[in-house]
Scaffold this active site. Structure first.
Site, mmCIF file in Angstrom:
data_model
loop_
_atom_site.group_PDB
_atom_site.id
_atom_site.type_symbol
_atom_site.label_atom_id
_atom_site.label_comp_id
_atom_site.label_asym_id
_atom_site.label_seq_id
_atom_site.Cartn_x
_atom_site.Cartn_y
_atom_site.Cartn_z
ATOM 1 N N MET A 1 20.482 23.455 33.525
ATOM 2 C CA MET A 1 20.107 22.921 32.217
ATOM 3 C C MET A 1 19.412 21.582 32.390
ATOM 4 O O MET A 1 19.603 20.899 33.391
ATOM 5 C CB MET A 1 21.327 22.746 31.315
ATOM 6 C CG MET A 1 22.329 21.706 31.816
ATOM 7 S SD MET A 1 23.602 21.277 30.608
ATOM 8 C CE MET A 1 22.637 20.386 29.394
ATOM 9 N N ASP A 3 17.000 19.100 29.255
ATOM 10 C CA ASP A 3 16.952 18.360 27.989
ATOM 11 C C ASP A 3 17.898 18.909 26.912
ATOM 12 O O ASP A 3 17.908 20.122 26.650
ATOM 13 C CB ASP A 3 15.553 18.412 27.390
ATOM 14 C CG ASP A 3 14.467 17.920 28.321
ATOM 15 O OD1 ASP A 3 14.790 17.521 29.455
ATOM 16 O OD2 ASP A 3 13.292 17.948 27.929
ATOM 17 N N GLN A 19 17.740 22.908 27.108
ATOM 18 C CA GLN A 19 16.835 23.610 27.995
ATOM 19 C C GLN A 19 17.655 24.303 29.085
ATOM 20 O O GLN A 19 18.492 23.674 29.728
ATOM 21 C CB GLN A 19 15.842 22.640 28.621
ATOM 22 C CG GLN A 19 14.820 22.096 27.643
ATOM 23 C CD GLN A 19 13.772 23.131 27.288
ATOM 24 O OE1 GLN A 19 12.809 23.348 28.016
ATOM 25 N NE2 GLN A 19 13.949 23.786 26.157
ATOM 26 N N TRP A 27 14.980 25.147 38.159
ATOM 27 C CA TRP A 27 14.186 25.287 36.932
ATOM 28 C C TRP A 27 13.371 26.579 36.946
ATOM 29 O O TRP A 27 12.782 26.965 37.954
ATOM 30 C CB TRP A 27 13.255 24.081 36.795
ATOM 31 C CG TRP A 27 12.573 23.965 35.467
ATOM 32 C CD1 TRP A 27 12.971 23.214 34.399
ATOM 33 C CD2 TRP A 27 11.348 24.602 35.055
ATOM 34 N NE1 TRP A 27 12.090 23.348 33.356
ATOM 35 C CE2 TRP A 27 11.079 24.200 33.733
ATOM 36 C CE3 TRP A 27 10.464 25.488 35.673
ATOM 37 C CZ2 TRP A 27 9.967 24.628 33.015
ATOM 38 C CZ3 TRP A 27 9.345 25.928 34.957
ATOM 39 C CH2 TRP A 27 9.106 25.500 33.656
ATOM 40 N N PHE A 59 10.385 25.618 25.107
ATOM 41 C CA PHE A 59 10.546 24.241 25.567
ATOM 42 C C PHE A 59 11.314 23.421 24.524
ATOM 43 O O PHE A 59 11.816 23.940 23.541
ATOM 44 C CB PHE A 59 9.180 23.633 25.865
ATOM 45 C CG PHE A 59 8.716 23.819 27.294
ATOM 46 C CD1 PHE A 59 9.143 24.892 28.056
ATOM 47 C CD2 PHE A 59 7.834 22.918 27.889
ATOM 48 C CE1 PHE A 59 8.724 25.075 29.369
ATOM 49 C CE2 PHE A 59 7.412 23.082 29.195
ATOM 50 C CZ PHE A 59 7.848 24.155 29.941
ATOM 51 N N ARG A 133 4.045 18.433 22.955
ATOM 52 C CA ARG A 133 5.354 19.100 22.962
ATOM 53 C C ARG A 133 6.495 18.228 22.417
ATOM 54 O O ARG A 133 6.305 17.096 22.028
ATOM 55 C CB ARG A 133 5.703 19.533 24.371
ATOM 56 C CG ARG A 133 5.754 18.413 25.410
ATOM 57 C CD ARG A 133 6.148 18.975 26.769
ATOM 58 N NE ARG A 133 6.162 17.977 27.806
ATOM 59 C CZ ARG A 133 5.133 17.692 28.600
ATOM 60 N NH1 ARG A 133 3.987 18.335 28.454
ATOM 61 N NH2 ARG A 133 5.239 16.771 29.545
ATOM 62 N N ASP A 134 7.680 18.828 22.437
ATOM 63 C CA ASP A 134 8.964 18.185 22.154
ATOM 64 C C ASP A 134 9.066 17.676 20.711
ATOM 65 O O ASP A 134 9.333 16.489 20.473
ATOM 66 C CB ASP A 134 9.219 17.027 23.127
ATOM 67 C CG ASP A 134 9.110 17.426 24.574
ATOM 68 O OD1 ASP A 134 9.123 18.638 24.857
ATOM 69 O OD2 ASP A 134 9.004 16.532 25.441
ATOM 70 N N GLU A 185 7.823 11.939 26.653
ATOM 71 C CA GLU A 185 8.512 13.174 26.311
ATOM 72 C C GLU A 185 9.648 12.896 25.332
ATOM 73 O O GLU A 185 10.113 11.767 25.181
ATOM 74 C CB GLU A 185 9.091 13.840 27.570
ATOM 75 C CG GLU A 185 8.036 14.302 28.560
ATOM 76 C CD GLU A 185 8.619 15.119 29.700
ATOM 77 O OE1 GLU A 185 8.216 16.278 29.842
ATOM 78 O OE2 GLU A 185 9.480 14.581 30.440
ATOM 79 N N TRP A 272 14.152 13.419 37.297
ATOM 80 C CA TRP A 272 13.257 14.440 37.841
ATOM 81 C C TRP A 272 12.861 14.184 39.293
ATOM 82 O O TRP A 272 12.321 15.063 39.958
ATOM 83 C CB TRP A 272 12.016 14.588 36.970
ATOM 84 C CG TRP A 272 12.235 15.493 35.799
ATOM 85 C CD1 TRP A 272 12.098 15.181 34.474
ATOM 86 C CD2 TRP A 272 12.627 16.873 35.827
ATOM 87 N NE1 TRP A 272 12.393 16.266 33.688
ATOM 88 C CE2 TRP A 272 12.714 17.323 34.505
ATOM 89 C CE3 TRP A 272 12.926 17.773 36.854
ATOM 90 C CZ2 TRP A 272 13.085 18.624 34.164
ATOM 91 C CZ3 TRP A 272 13.284 19.074 36.531
ATOM 92 C CH2 TRP A 272 13.357 19.489 35.203
#
Length: 474
Positions: A1, A3, A19, A27, A59, A133-134, A185, A272
């Site tokens: 997992m 976000d 996520q 991932w 996403f 995104r997001d 993000e 990350w």
């Protein structure tokens, strides 16, 4: 997992979507996993909520309760829970198109147990930007419309809608504000009362990867005014929600009842730089403890604070405690935690270092293999630090072993509030204006505690140890 997504409260339940790739600990094609809790502590896994479809992977995004039935998906008697998320088309991405990320919606009328995707998806199409995104959605009571903030490369865009289906571009923010070491993000935008006043300010959270203050992923914030169209910042410098290396993509719950009134935050506990290779088995990725966000004014500067939610005190095991107080520390001194398991504990420590010669103070967690995690403060440098260079496993990444620092002026006293789990240490300092979250992978459990003071003497005013209960069943 990774976000956290779709944080929403409904009928006594906190929903945590996230996520998720169910087929591997590395991932892959993103789904929305789903868990629920009635106390923010004990969570129950539910079936996967959203699966990839013809528009792409699912996403990050958000969820709300449509109490006014603006979408027509539910009714005023049974309002729909509506999720908005980024549809990520990996095929288009591979072909080099910039149009591979668009925004879609889905709804549930059974408290998030089953979901129906809107036939008219996507509801917000990509204008030609590869990072689009997001979406974080909220109802603006003052202007009676839905507002949407989303990450667009290294800035955010704000949109509005009457029904979540038809969107109007309102404004852009961030080209000349904040940190720009990587893409932006997982934004969030919400009002908060300023502590001790009748003033309200809007707070914007924006995660960035890379570009954090201690390398890699981190989350910055801005305060300012928002008129339903544009966000006007009080300051354009980057401020950080968490100075640690392992709190990323955090957002807040929607639909918290007015009689509660808290703004509750949770983040993904990793970075990350090494997220796909951390040495865990069976699982990979976890969330931080939930935190209450508050805003205070310090000499004209608005500071966002993060403190553990009050429910966490319910995890303290009765009788499983230890304490000491008023001990002089010079050099190093072993402190007994009694029967408390350090690797599943809460520690509160207070220091008074009025001795002007004091250089550094803090505590050391250690095991029989001489692995140790050091949490310290330097009055001379006015700096907190977490040293995990010798804390255990770090061979999985050249970026993991490090000294993590945060600027802080403690004056002559300091309070540390620490939550420790098997592979994480979450540190809250004094009035919660500085937070540091760190992963740690000792080969054996930390079982010993030493306090230290170099240069001069320090008074350990208190050290409280609490054993805390498990929140997940095995």
């Amino acid at each position: 997992m990774n976000d956290p997504n779709g944080l929403v409260f409904l009928d006594g339940e906190y929903h945590l979507f996230y996520q998720y790739y169910p087929d591997s600990a590395v991932w892959g094609p993103m789904h929305w996993g789903h868990a629920v809790s009635n106390d923010l502590l004990h969570w129950k896994h539910l079936p996967v909520a959203l699966y990839p479809d013809s528009l792409g992977y699912i996403f990050s995004g958000s969820a709300v309760v449509d109490t006014g039935n603006t979408t027509g998906f539910g009714s005023r008697e049974n309002p729909a829970m509506v999720a908005i998320f980024t549809s990520h088309d990996a095929v288009l991405e591979k072909k080099g198109s910039k149009l591979f990320q668009n925004q879609s919606i889905a709804y549930s009328t059974d408290k998030g147990r089953t979901w129906i995707k809107f036939k008219g998806n996507p509801v917000l199409r990509n204008p030609g930007i590869s990072d689009f995104r997001d979406p974080k959605l909220f109802w603006n009571k003052q202007y009676s419309k839905w507002e949407l903030i989303m990450a667009v490369f290294d800035r955010v865009h704000i949109y509005s809608s009457p029904d979540m289906k038809n969107w109007k571009f309102e404004s852009e923010f961030g080209t000349t504000a904040g940190a720009h070491g990587g893409v932006w993000e997982c934004p969030d935008l919400f009002p908060l009362k300023v502590e001790g006043s009748g003033e309200n300010r809007w707070v914007m959270l924006v995660s960035i990867n890379p570009g954090g203050p201690n390398r890699g992923s981190a989350t910055q914030y801005f305060t300012g005014k928002f008129d339903g169209h544009k966000f006007i910042p009080d300051e354009t410098v980057a401020k950080w929600v968490d100075w640690g290396r392992d709190n990323y993509a955090g957002v807040t719950w929607s639909n918290i009842p007015d009689d509660d009134g808290r703004r509750i935050f949770i983040g993904w506990m990793s970075n990350w730089q090494y997220a796909t290779v951390v040495p865990t088995e069976v699982w990979r990725g976890a969330s931080t403890i939930p935190r209450e966000l508050e805003l205070k004014n310090e000499s004209g500067h608005y500071i966002l604070t993060s403190k553990p939610v009050r429910e966490l005190t319910d995890l303290r095991r009765k009788g499983d405690t230890a304490s000491v107080k008023n001990l002089i520390i010079k050099g190093e001194r072993v402190i007994s935690a009694g029967r408390v398991d350090i690797m599943q504990s809460e520690i509160i420590a207070g220091f008074d270092f009025s001795d002007s010669r004091t250089d550094t103070i803090g505590l050391i967690l250690e095991n029989e293999l001489n692995e140790q995690l050091i949490i310290g403060y330097s009055p001379l440098k006015k700096q907190l630090y977490v040293d995990r260079r010798k804390s255990g496993r770090s061979d999985f990444s050249k970026d993991f072993a490090s000294v993590i620092t945060g600027p802080y002026n403690a004056g002559k006293s300091l309070s540390l509030h620490i939550y420790i789990d098997v592979s994480s240490v979450e540190l809250f300092v004094d009035d919660y204006s500085l937070v540091m979250t760190s992963l740690v992978f000792p080969s054996k459990k930390f079982s010993g505690v030493r306090m230290f003071s170099s240069g001069g003497e320090t008074l350990l005013t208190k050290a409280l140890f609490y054993g805390i209960d498990r929140t997940w069943s095995q």
